[in-house]
Design an enzyme around this catalytic site. Structure first.
Site, PDB file in Angstrom:
ATOM      1  N   SER A 266       4.976   1.093 -11.899  1.00  0.00           N
ATOM      2  CA  SER A 266       3.841   1.842 -11.364  1.00  0.00           C
ATOM      3  C   SER A 266       3.898   1.709  -9.855  1.00  0.00           C
ATOM      4  CB  SER A 266       2.518   1.310 -11.925  1.00  0.00           C
ATOM      5  OG  SER A 266       2.397  -0.093 -11.749  1.00  0.00           O
TER       6      SER A 266
ATOM      7  N   GLU B  59       1.839   1.991  -6.022  1.00  0.00           N
ATOM      8  CA  GLU B  59       0.554   2.007  -5.327  1.00  0.00           C
ATOM      9  C   GLU B  59       0.679   2.744  -4.002  1.00  0.00           C
ATOM     10  OE1 GLU B  59      -2.159  -1.363  -5.522  1.00  0.00           O
ATOM     11  OE2 GLU B  59      -2.183  -1.373  -3.318  1.00  0.00           O
TER      12      GLU B  59
ATOM     13  N   ASP C 179     -12.705  -6.519  -0.229  1.00  0.00           N
ATOM     14  CA  ASP C 179     -12.871  -7.448   0.898  1.00  0.00           C
ATOM     15  C   ASP C 179     -14.201  -7.203   1.590  1.00  0.00           C
ATOM     16  OD1 ASP C 179     -10.308  -8.555   0.540  1.00  0.00           O
ATOM     17  OD2 ASP C 179      -9.399  -6.887   1.650  1.00  0.00           O
TER      18      ASP C 179
ATOM     19  N   PHE D 280       0.389  -9.880   7.066  1.00  0.00           N
ATOM     20  CA  PHE D 280      -0.348  -9.411   5.899  1.00  0.00           C
ATOM     21  C   PHE D 280      -0.446 -10.518   4.856  1.00  0.00           C
ATOM     22  CE2 PHE D 280      -0.412  -6.399   2.076  1.00  0.00           C
ATOM     23  CZ  PHE D 280      -1.778  -6.183   2.183  1.00  0.00           C
TER      24      PHE D 280
ATOM     25  N   HIS E  60       4.635  -3.488 -10.753  1.00  0.00           N
ATOM     26  CA  HIS E  60       3.761  -2.672  -9.912  1.00  0.00           C
ATOM     27  C   HIS E  60       4.289  -2.762  -8.484  1.00  0.00           C
ATOM     28  CE1 HIS E  60       0.102  -0.535  -8.939  1.00  0.00           C
ATOM     29  NE2 HIS E  60      -0.224  -1.428  -8.022  1.00  0.00           N
TER      30      HIS E  60
END
Length: 295
Positions: free
Chosen positions: A11, A13, A105, A215, A265
């Site tokens: 999958s 994103e 967040d 990140f 993913h």
């Protein structure tokens, strides 16, 4: 890994575009990656609904024009239950039947305390429960192999995942990681806690190691020293750097495959070439994109 469609699923994103240029890049990426026959794709949703309209526009097009099974992200941050219900109804009208339910967040920034909306959902499990009650939705949630930055410890984090699973989540999509031993130990603890839903590993092909490190610090993922070694001396060699990045992600997925993992993913960062290079290395067969197939 024998990487045929029936042997493992992927999958992808994406995130909603913030400019005309990013809009063009997103749809070029979607067009290129749809040919890899993803199980589904997902589109992120900004804190407090800050990307509500772009997210809705993106998922509407992915479902309507691109004919892709599409999951829309949805968060609890800064929204009442009625506001969230309104977004859900918009999603339903657009043909969305898959939702990635997240707490989100804090709008005051990562690292600050999360304060639930007084008329909203206190935690993700409450949102999952509501989605299941509304019906017609396949619900995914998040999982953190190295624990969420705000969790007291891994046990507390796994307890949170259990509440989400018990509320009706169909699967968990994990935060990205680079040490497969960490993921395997995490999965053992998840199963020991009585959580039976699939936990799909999140794979992050490395577009830029320096940016990735920043990140990763924000989301609690560790960056092993071997990555510095693999990328050493490649700052001014973009083609070699991309080859190494594709090798690293493909090797990680191959190793996870040997450990029995069959679903992945992939965080695309709205860029197709590196993701495609990873899947090519794994020998996955590409099909015609939905748009070309329908022409």
């Amino acid at each position: 890994m024998t990487a045929h469609r029936e042997s493992f699923s992927v999958s992808f994103e994406f995130f909603p575009p913030k400019s005309d240029e990013m809009e063009i890049q997103l749809w070029e990426t979607v067009e290129q990656l749809s040919g890899w026959d993803p199980d589904f794709v997902s589109v992120t949703y900004g804190a407090g609904g800050s990307t509500k309209e772009p997210t809705l526009a993106a998922v509407t097009r992915m479902i309507g024009e691109e004919k892709l099974p599409t999951a829309a992200h949805l968060t609890c941050v800064d929204a009442s239950r009625e506001e969230i219900r309104s977004v859900i109804e918009d999603y339903r009208a657009a043909g969305v039947r898959r939702i990635v339910a997240l707490r989100g967040d804090p709008t005051s920034g990562i690292g600050t305390a999360y304060v639930p909306h007084p008329e909203g959902f206190a935690e993700t499990a409450d949102l999952v429960r509501a989605l299941v009650e509304y019906g017609d939705f396949d619900v995914s949630v998040s999982a953190y192999p190295e624990k969420h930055p705000e969790s007291a410890d891994l046990a507390a984090d796994i307890d949170t995942l259990k509440r989400k699973a018990d509320a009706g989540a169909a699967r968990a999509l994990s935060q990205f990681f680079f040490d497969n031993d960490i993921f395997e130990r995490y999965l053992e603890k998840v199963r020991a806690a009585g959580i039976g839903i699939p936990v799909v590993p999140g794979i992050m092909p490395i577009q830029n190691l320096t940016q990735l490190k920043r990140f990763a610090r924000r989301c609690g993922s560790s960056v092993p020293a071997f990555l510095d070694t693999r990328f050493e001396g490649l700052d001014e060699k973009p083609e070699e750097r991309e080859k190494v990045a594709a090798d690293i992600a493909a090797e990680q997925m191959e190793d996870l495959g040997r450990r029995g993992i069959r679903d992945f993913h992939i965080y695309t960062m709205n860029r197709a070439p590196l993701v495609s290079a990873v899947l090519q290395r794994l020998g996955r067969r590409q099909i015609s994109s939905p748009r070309i197939a329908a022409a």
